[in-house]
Design an enzyme around this catalytic site. Structure first.
Site, PDB file in Angstrom:
ATOM      1  N   HIS A 201       9.342 -28.625  14.333  1.00 20.08           N
ATOM      2  CA  HIS A 201       9.213 -27.714  13.199  1.00 20.08           C
ATOM      3  C   HIS A 201       7.788 -27.226  12.988  1.00 20.08           C
ATOM      4  CE1 HIS A 201       7.670 -31.392  11.378  1.00 20.08           C
ATOM      5  NE2 HIS A 201       7.090 -30.645  10.479  1.00 20.08           N
TER       6      HIS A 201
HETATM    7  C1  UD1 Z   1       5.740 -28.306   5.718  1.00 21.17           C
HETATM    8  C2  UD1 Z   1       4.297 -28.750   5.960  1.00 21.17           C
HETATM    9  C3  UD1 Z   1       4.224 -29.562   7.247  1.00 21.17           C
HETATM   10  C4  UD1 Z   1       5.211 -30.711   7.216  1.00 21.17           C
HETATM   11  C5  UD1 Z   1       6.604 -30.193   6.892  1.00 21.17           C
HETATM   12  C6  UD1 Z   1       7.554 -31.361   6.709  1.00 21.17           C
HETATM   13  C7  UD1 Z   1       2.433 -27.310   5.244  1.00 21.17           C
HETATM   14  C8  UD1 Z   1       1.459 -26.283   5.680  1.00 21.17           C
HETATM   15  N1  UD1 Z   1       3.394 -27.600   6.116  1.00 21.17           N
HETATM   16  O1  UD1 Z   1       6.133 -27.448   6.773  1.00 21.17           O
HETATM   17  O2  UD1 Z   1       2.924 -30.087   7.404  1.00 21.17           O
HETATM   18  O3  UD1 Z   1       5.213 -31.330   8.480  1.00 21.17           O
HETATM   19  O4  UD1 Z   1       6.579 -29.453   5.667  1.00 21.17           O
HETATM   20  O5  UD1 Z   1       8.873 -30.995   6.930  1.00 21.17           O
HETATM   21  O6  UD1 Z   1       2.340 -27.819   4.147  1.00 21.17           O
HETATM   22  N2  UD1 Z   1      12.321 -23.795   4.027  1.00 21.17           N
HETATM   23  C9  UD1 Z   1      13.613 -23.909   3.575  1.00 21.17           C
HETATM   24  N3  UD1 Z   1      13.882 -24.855   2.622  1.00 21.17           N
HETATM   25  C10 UD1 Z   1      12.921 -25.665   2.119  1.00 21.17           C
HETATM   26  C11 UD1 Z   1      11.616 -25.538   2.570  1.00 21.17           C
HETATM   27  C12 UD1 Z   1      11.332 -24.597   3.535  1.00 21.17           C
HETATM   28  O7  UD1 Z   1      14.522 -23.209   4.015  1.00 21.17           O
HETATM   29  O8  UD1 Z   1      13.258 -26.503   1.266  1.00 21.17           O
HETATM   30  C13 UD1 Z   1      12.024 -22.809   5.100  1.00 21.17           C
HETATM   31  C14 UD1 Z   1      11.590 -21.467   4.554  1.00 21.17           C
HETATM   32  O9  UD1 Z   1      12.091 -20.491   5.413  1.00 21.17           O
HETATM   33  C15 UD1 Z   1      10.087 -21.525   4.672  1.00 21.17           C
HETATM   34  C16 UD1 Z   1       9.872 -22.380   5.913  1.00 21.17           C
HETATM   35  O10 UD1 Z   1      10.948 -23.313   5.897  1.00 21.17           O
HETATM   36  O11 UD1 Z   1       9.506 -20.260   4.786  1.00 21.17           O
HETATM   37  C17 UD1 Z   1       8.550 -23.114   5.942  1.00 21.17           C
HETATM   38  O12 UD1 Z   1       8.358 -23.931   4.798  1.00 21.17           O
HETATM   39  P1  UD1 Z   1       6.891 -24.490   4.409  1.00 21.17           P
HETATM   40  O13 UD1 Z   1       6.968 -25.367   3.241  1.00 21.17           O
HETATM   41  O14 UD1 Z   1       5.917 -23.364   4.364  1.00 21.17           O
HETATM   42  O15 UD1 Z   1       6.478 -25.310   5.683  1.00 21.17           O
HETATM   43  P2  UD1 Z   1       7.281 -26.394   6.553  1.00 21.17           P
HETATM   44  O16 UD1 Z   1       7.522 -25.816   7.903  1.00 21.17           O
HETATM   45  O17 UD1 Z   1       8.402 -26.919   5.783  1.00 21.17           O
HETATM   46  N1  UDP Z   2      13.855 -36.971   8.687  1.00 23.75           N
HETATM   47  C1  UDP Z   2      15.105 -37.054   8.036  1.00 23.75           C
HETATM   48  N2  UDP Z   2      16.119 -36.224   8.469  1.00 23.75           N
HETATM   49  C2  UDP Z   2      15.953 -35.333   9.491  1.00 23.75           C
HETATM   50  C3  UDP Z   2      14.684 -35.267  10.142  1.00 23.75           C
HETATM   51  C4  UDP Z   2      13.660 -36.093   9.686  1.00 23.75           C
HETATM   52  O1  UDP Z   2      15.281 -37.854   7.119  1.00 23.75           O
HETATM   53  O2  UDP Z   2      16.912 -34.618   9.821  1.00 23.75           O
HETATM   54  C5  UDP Z   2      12.743 -37.837   8.209  1.00 23.75           C
HETATM   55  C6  UDP Z   2      12.151 -38.746   9.261  1.00 23.75           C
HETATM   56  O3  UDP Z   2      12.831 -39.980   9.292  1.00 23.75           O
HETATM   57  C7  UDP Z   2      10.700 -38.902   8.829  1.00 23.75           C
HETATM   58  C8  UDP Z   2      10.403 -37.608   8.081  1.00 23.75           C
HETATM   59  O4  UDP Z   2      11.666 -36.986   7.842  1.00 23.75           O
HETATM   60  O5  UDP Z   2      10.521 -39.983   7.932  1.00 23.75           O
HETATM   61  C9  UDP Z   2       9.520 -36.705   8.903  1.00 23.75           C
HETATM   62  O6  UDP Z   2       9.391 -35.490   8.274  1.00 23.75           O
HETATM   63  P1  UDP Z   2       8.976 -34.156   9.046  1.00 23.75           P
HETATM   64  O7  UDP Z   2       9.187 -34.303  10.493  1.00 23.75           O
HETATM   65  O8  UDP Z   2       9.665 -33.046   8.336  1.00 23.75           O
HETATM   66  O9  UDP Z   2       7.425 -34.000   8.674  1.00 23.75           O
HETATM   67  P2  UDP Z   2       6.058 -34.570   9.321  1.00 23.75           P
HETATM   68  O10 UDP Z   2       6.158 -36.050   9.374  1.00 23.75           O
HETATM   69  O11 UDP Z   2       5.866 -33.927  10.648  1.00 23.75           O
HETATM   70  O12 UDP Z   2       5.031 -34.088   8.358  1.00 23.75           O
END
Ligand code: UD1
Ligand code: UDP
Length: 356
Positions: A201
């Site tokens: 992601h």
């Molecule tokens: C964010 C964090 C990343 C973290 C990740 C965990 C930042 C810059 N990024 O990335 O470090 O690893 O969360 O999962 O803070 N969206 C949805 N539903 C949601 C949230 C997001 O559909 O509840 C979609 C939207 O299209 C949105 C995109 O995901 O535009 C990105 O969401 P965003 O919060 O900007 O970043 P993540 O990729 O979720």
């Molecule tokens: N995770 C979850 N369901 C999923 C994928 C991930 O519960 O389908 C959990 C996973 O066990 C871990 C956390 O989400 O604890 C990791 O989050 P993510 O990869 O979104 O973010 P990052 O750690 O890269 O910031």
């Protein structure tokens, strides 16, 4: 307690549980950066966390807009509440905004998971980590390595505590439950050790069509070469880009993100994990499952040093080669992220600080 995204909720949960146990005076402030049910509420329900007192509902937008909304929202709340300390966890935009809002109001900031560095400033998370560490008063480093990085950047030693990472607590607290209650393998018709688990992601991977395509090709090669199914719970960020770039993943099983107990079950039974996630590099290491990291660098080098993880980058041939290397590994490494009592340690330190 500031939380905003899936990993923050999971990693703050052990601290929240400890605060509940001690009947401490605290509240949860949700930034609303994540809002979809399966990235947010599901974890509150499953981990039995108390409701957030506030939700800023920042939602998704550009980095500046999202960070700014959270910053303004948190400032308003902190001006109303009499918080002695604001705790943030990790490296998201919610974390940076939370730390900055508190620091400017002269409220103490505690950073959980301090001192991680990928040394790649193209990653938004790297900027967030550095800035948050440097405006924090209490830095909870998961390992001695993280502490030495902070010391090397001139942070005063008395601000740094090596506590382990709360992800170990989260895994210990939920693994048994996940094994007892879970039937996701049955539902997906998977057998233990006969499939590979993938997550992807990160912005630098999925926002770039060439890199995302190359990784999906790599996963196809791994599936064909090792004759194993690849299961990929797709983050909504990645789903959006797959649709935009019109990417197909014909040999990969795509599913929606799953809850924590299901994900632990999928991780612990998989033959190998391929990921660009930070938290999943840690969990695979804790669970004794080899990991291939689909990135050129990692801020979790401890996992590579002990042989639990390898950096594959994003070229499809390299992903296959690294998967083959990791499949041959013995799984006898020691988890470098602590004893599962990080939550307890962090709460004790904070309580002592606020009492003094
Ligand atoms: C964010 C964090 C990343 C973290 C990740 C965990 C930042 C810059 N990024 O990335 O470090 O690893 O969360 O999962 O803070 N969206 C949805 N539903 C949601 C949230 C997001 O559909 O509840 C979609 C939207 O299209 C949105 C995109 O995901 O535009 C990105 O969401 P965003 O919060 O900007 O970043 P993540 O990729 O979720
Ligand atoms: N995770 C979850 N369901 C999923 C994928 C991930 O519960 O389908 C959990 C996973 O066990 C871990 C956390 O989400 O604890 C990791 O989050 P993510 O990869 O979104 O973010 P990052 O750690 O890269 O910031």
């Amino acid at each position: 307690m500031v939380v905003g995204t899936r990993p923050e909720i999971i990693k703050m949960a052990p601290i929240i549980k400890e605060l509940e146990k001690r009947k401490a005076d605290y509240f949860i402030l949700h930034t609303g950066q994540h809002y979809s049910y399966n990235l947010d509420r599901v974890f509150f329900e499953q981990l039995r966390l108390p409701e957030a007192r506030y939700n800023i509902e920042a939602g998704s937008s550009s980095h500046a807009e999202q960070t700014a909304k959270i910053l303004v929202g948190i400032e308003k709340i902190l001006q109303k509440e009499d918080a002695g300390i604001v705790l943030v966890e990790g490296d998201t935009n919610s974390v940076l905004a939370g730390a900055l809002a508190a620091a400017k109001l002269h409220i103490e900031v505690g950073h959980v998971e301090a001192g991680l560095r990928s040394y790649d400033r193209d990653m938004p998370e790297e900027i967030n980590r550095i800035l948050t560490d440097h405006c924090s008063d209490h830095l909870f480093a998961p390992t001695e390595k993280a502490k030495s990085i902070l010391l090397g950047e001139g942070i005063a030693p008395e601000k740094i505590y090596v506590t382990g990472n709360t992800i170990v607590d989260a895994v210990h607290q939920n693994l048994e439950l996940s094994q007892e209650k879970n039937s996701i393998l049955e539902t997906l018709k998977l057998r233990p050790r006969e499939y590979l688990l993938c997550t992807l992601h990160r912005q630098e991977n999925v926002d770039n069509k060439t890199r995302f395509t190359s990784i999906l090709e790599g996963l196809n090669k791994v599936s064909a070469g090792l004759k194993l199914k690849v299961l990929y719970p797709v983050h909504p960020h990645s789903r959006k880009r797959m649709e935009e770039f019109n990417l197909k993943a014909s040999n990969i099983t795509l599913i929606e993100p799953v809850d924590y107990l299901e994900f632990l079950q999928l991780e612990s039974n998989s033959r190998l994990i391929l990921t660009d996630s930070g938290g999943i590099q840690e969990e695979s290491c804790i669970l004794g499952v080899p990991c291939v990291t689909l990135r050129d660098n990692t801020e979790r080098p401890e996992t590579v040093d002990i042989g639990a993880n390898i950096l594959a980058g994003t070229a499809s041939e390299d992903i296959l080669k690294c998967a083959q290397v990791m499949l041959g590994k013995s799984r006898d490494w020691q988890n470098p992220f602590g004893d599962g009592k990080a939550g307890e340690k962090i709460v004790s330190i904070i309580t002592e600080r606020l009492g003094s």
